[in-house]
Scaffold this active site. Structure first.
Site, PDB file in Angstrom:
ATOM      1  N   GLY A  41      -4.533   4.274  -5.327  1.00  0.00           N
ATOM      2  CA  GLY A  41      -4.560   4.307  -3.861  1.00  0.00           C
ATOM      3  C   GLY A  41      -3.536   3.351  -3.288  1.00  0.00           C
ATOM      4  N   CYS A  42      -3.817   2.806  -2.129  1.00  0.00           N
ATOM      5  CA  CYS A  42      -2.899   1.884  -1.461  1.00  0.00           C
ATOM      6  C   CYS A  42      -2.602   0.686  -2.349  1.00  0.00           C
ATOM      7  CB  CYS A  42      -3.505   1.424  -0.141  1.00  0.00           C
ATOM      8  SG  CYS A  42      -2.543   0.159   0.700  1.00  0.00           S
ATOM      9  N   PHE A  43      -1.317   0.414  -2.583  1.00  0.00           N
ATOM     10  CA  PHE A  43      -0.986  -0.691  -3.497  1.00  0.00           C
ATOM     11  C   PHE A  43      -1.311  -2.062  -2.919  1.00  0.00           C
ATOM     12  CE2 PHE A  43       3.768   0.429  -2.463  1.00  0.00           C
ATOM     13  CZ  PHE A  43       3.600   0.091  -1.131  1.00  0.00           C
ATOM     14  N   TRP A  44      -1.508  -2.165  -1.627  1.00  0.00           N
ATOM     15  CA  TRP A  44      -1.930  -3.449  -1.055  1.00  0.00           C
ATOM     16  C   TRP A  44      -3.279  -3.866  -1.625  1.00  0.00           C
ATOM     17  CZ3 TRP A  44      -1.117  -1.801   4.761  1.00  0.00           C
ATOM     18  CH2 TRP A  44       0.261  -1.669   5.010  1.00  0.00           C
ATOM     19  N   CYS A  45      -4.167  -2.875  -1.793  1.00  0.00           N
ATOM     20  CA  CYS A  45      -5.521  -3.158  -2.292  1.00  0.00           C
ATOM     21  C   CYS A  45      -5.511  -3.543  -3.771  1.00  0.00           C
ATOM     22  CB  CYS A  45      -6.420  -1.944  -2.093  1.00  0.00           C
ATOM     23  SG  CYS A  45      -6.682  -1.456  -0.369  1.00  0.00           S
TER      24      CYS A  45
END
Length: 205
Positions: A41-45
């Site tokens: 998913g979102c690489f920030w997470c």
């Protein structure tokens, strides 16, 4: 006699120097790291989670698994490049194994939702493990089979060879650390970080 003394001193010096050189080689060996490339998913997470894992040296957000060379974030977001948002994890295998990296990966996202993580949807958010060698491939397949026991729905995680990793733009790196008060970070990332932090503390006791 003088010549023999000089020769003896030279041998002693050579022996001493080799003694000093040995620890240096051992240190280089001790600093050996490996790399894992994962998309959840979102690489920030995922970046925020793996930065907390003992043994991880660095986490870099970027793109992989697609066809376009040097893609930009804007291009990847269209879903037309074929790339997924991924992180590349440099880790010390003496402290944390690749298998532990994978088990954390299954906990850090939902691998049963196709091309989606929460409100984020599109192929760029797909669950994917990109292996660098046959050992990683075998470990990924084994780990996936074991992880399936913990999910009611089928795991849809793609396991594919890593062809090329493209580092993301600078503002994506250390995103949560640099933007912890941003609405997305507070609402989406912080609960995951706090949950994982609690688990790490429990495991250390």
């Amino acid at each position: 006699m003088k010549r023999e003394v000089c020769l003896a001193l030279a041998l002693l010096l050579a022996s001493a120097l080799s003694g000093f050189a040995q620890p240096k080689n051992m240190t280089n060996s001790a600093n050996h790291t490996e790399v894992a490339t994962l998309g959840g998913g979102c690489f920030w997470c995922t970046e925020a989670i793996f930065q907390m894992l003992p043994g991880v040296k660095s986490v870099t957000s970027g793109y992989a698994g697609g066809t376009k060379e040097n893609p930009t974030y804007k291009e990847v977001c269209t879903g037309q490049t074929g790339h997924a948002e991924v992180i590349q994890i440099e880790f010390d295998p003496k402290i944390v194994s690749y298998e532990k990296i994978l088990s954390t990966f299954w906990e850090a996202h939902d691998p049963t939702t196709l091309n989606r993580q929460g409100a984020d949807s599109g192929t760029q958010y797909r669950s994917i493990i990109l292996y660098s060698n046959e050992d990683q491939k075998a470990a990924a397949e084994k780990s996936k089979a074991e992880a399936q026991k913990n999910f009611h729905s089928p795991i849809v995680t793609e396991i594919a060879p890593l062809k090329k990793f493209y580092k993301g733009e600078g503002y994506h790196q250390d995103y949560y650390r640099n933007n912890s008060d941003a609405p997305y970070c507070r609402a989406v990332i912080r609960p995951k970080v706090e949950k994982f932090e609690k688990k790490l503390k429990e495991a250390s006791h």
